[in-house]
Design an enzyme around this catalytic site. Structure first.
Site, PDB file in Angstrom:
ATOM      1  N   LYS A 177       6.483  -1.779   2.023  1.00 44.86           N
ATOM      2  CA  LYS A 177       5.238  -1.253   2.633  1.00 44.86           C
ATOM      3  C   LYS A 177       4.094  -2.230   2.349  1.00 44.86           C
ATOM      4  CE  LYS A 177       2.869   3.218   3.273  1.00 44.86           C
ATOM      5  NZ  LYS A 177       2.975   3.385   4.716  1.00 44.86           N
TER       6      LYS A 177
ATOM      7  N   TYR B 190       0.842  -1.187   0.000  1.00 45.40           N
ATOM      8  CA  TYR B 190       0.000   0.000   0.000  1.00 45.40           C
ATOM      9  C   TYR B 190       0.876   1.236   0.000  1.00 45.40           C
ATOM     10  CZ  TYR B 190       0.744   0.837   5.056  1.00 45.40           C
ATOM     11  OH  TYR B 190       1.296   1.100   6.282  1.00 45.40           O
TER      12      TYR B 190
ATOM     13  N   ARG C 246       8.582   4.912  -3.896  1.00 47.75           N
ATOM     14  CA  ARG C 246       8.507   3.805  -2.916  1.00 47.75           C
ATOM     15  C   ARG C 246       7.462   2.774  -3.340  1.00 47.75           C
ATOM     16  NH1 ARG C 246       7.379   5.286   3.197  1.00 47.75           N
ATOM     17  NH2 ARG C 246       5.309   5.666   2.338  1.00 47.75           N
TER      18      ARG C 246
END
Ligand SMILES: Cc1ncc(COP(=O)(O)O)c(C=O)c1O
Length: 282
Positions: free
Chosen positions: A149, A33, A52
């Site tokens: 993440k 996410y 990212r």
């Protein structure tokens, strides 16, 4: 006003938006996410969060199901439909829906893409920065790739709940060597009595916070010494200042750690300065 979300190419009323019960995000936590803050209609640190996102997907070998340019347009349209100018955008991409099997699904299984957004009253949140927040410490029980993440947030959920039950805002996770890794949903910083900013190095033990990177750049540009190393709870409790960074809390001072005040127990002036500098940089 209806709230709209985006699922696999379509904007849907939030109440009607759903994914399959075979989705691997649901079955295995096989998903990543990303979160952007939005202020006055602008995504903060947009490039860092997109980078990212691509890194997280690459580490897990999940394809981004649309181009970055298309994704940016979808986010803009989502914000427009929801009339969000101050708030956050949440994105989740899973390895898709397939008959349950731990190994990857057949090649060509489309990833699932979900986007939601919501309003945040940043002024109300700013009050927290004026009073400072309390922290509790809990053991870090997470896996070895916290730099990705992923939605595998159970230890973070339990840590945050423990903080809430203790009347604290955040929990700091402590590794087996007794050093703080990061917060349940933020990065952890201290300012030593000697005036050095200290935060854990961006290795596999922490999420490489985008706000962390920006604040570090701003602090260095202003001539502050920054050391990337672990610190213990004791060092944090006897530091001059402590604070957290994240996309939604920006820079927020810590005034108490496990019932011991940090510094003189009041929000630190460098934390306040860096918060201001962060907000002005956008
Ligand atoms: C575990 C963890 N660490 C750090 C952060 C801060 O990262 P960022 O500054 O990119 O929001 C987050 C944000 O949600 C997080 O969940």
């Amino acid at each position: 006003m209806s709230r709209f979300s985006y699922v696999n190419g379509r904007f849907l009323r939030h109440a009607d938006a759903s994914v399959s019960i075979d989705d691997r995000g649901f079955l295995f936590g096989d998903a990543i996410y990303e979160v952007w803050s939005v202020r006055s209609g602008t995504l903060l640190d947009a490039a860092g969060h997109f980078a990212r996102l691509q890194r997280s997907l690459g580490e897990l070998k999940i394809d981004l199901p649309l181009s970055l340019a298309a994704l940016r347009l979808v986010i803009r349209e989502l914000l427009r439909r929801n009339r969000v100018r101050d708030g956050l955008v949440y994105l989740e991409i899973s390895r898709g829906a397939a008959r349950r099997d731990h190994a990857f699904p057949p090649a060509g299984t489309p990833p699932t893409l979900v986007l939601t957004c919501k309003r945040i009253d940043f002024d109300a949140a700013g009050k927290r920065a004026e009073t400072g927040i309390g922290i509790i410490s809990v053991p870090d029980q997470r896996w070895g790739r916290c730099d990705i993440k992923t939605v595998n947030l159970l230890p973070n959920v339990l840590a945050k709940q423990a903080a809430r039950e203790a009347g604290a805002f955040e929990a700091w996770l402590v590794d087996q060597a007794g050093l703080v890794t990061e917060g349940a949903s933020s990065n952890a910083w201290i300012l030593t009595q000697d005036g050095v900013l200290v935060t854990r190095p961006a290795d596999h033990s922490i999420l490489h916070g985008i706000t962390r990177a920006t604040v570090m750049r701003l602090a260095k540009a202003e001539g502050y010494a920054v050391e990337e190393r672990g610190f213990s709870l004791e060092e944090a409790q006897s530091a001059r200042e402590a604070f957290i960074t994240s996309a939604t809390t920006f820079v927020t001072p810590v005034v108490r750690i496990d019932d011991r005040p940090v510094g003189n127990g009041a929000p630190g002036s460098l934390a306040a300065h860096l918060r201001q500098a962060y907000l002005e940089a956008h």
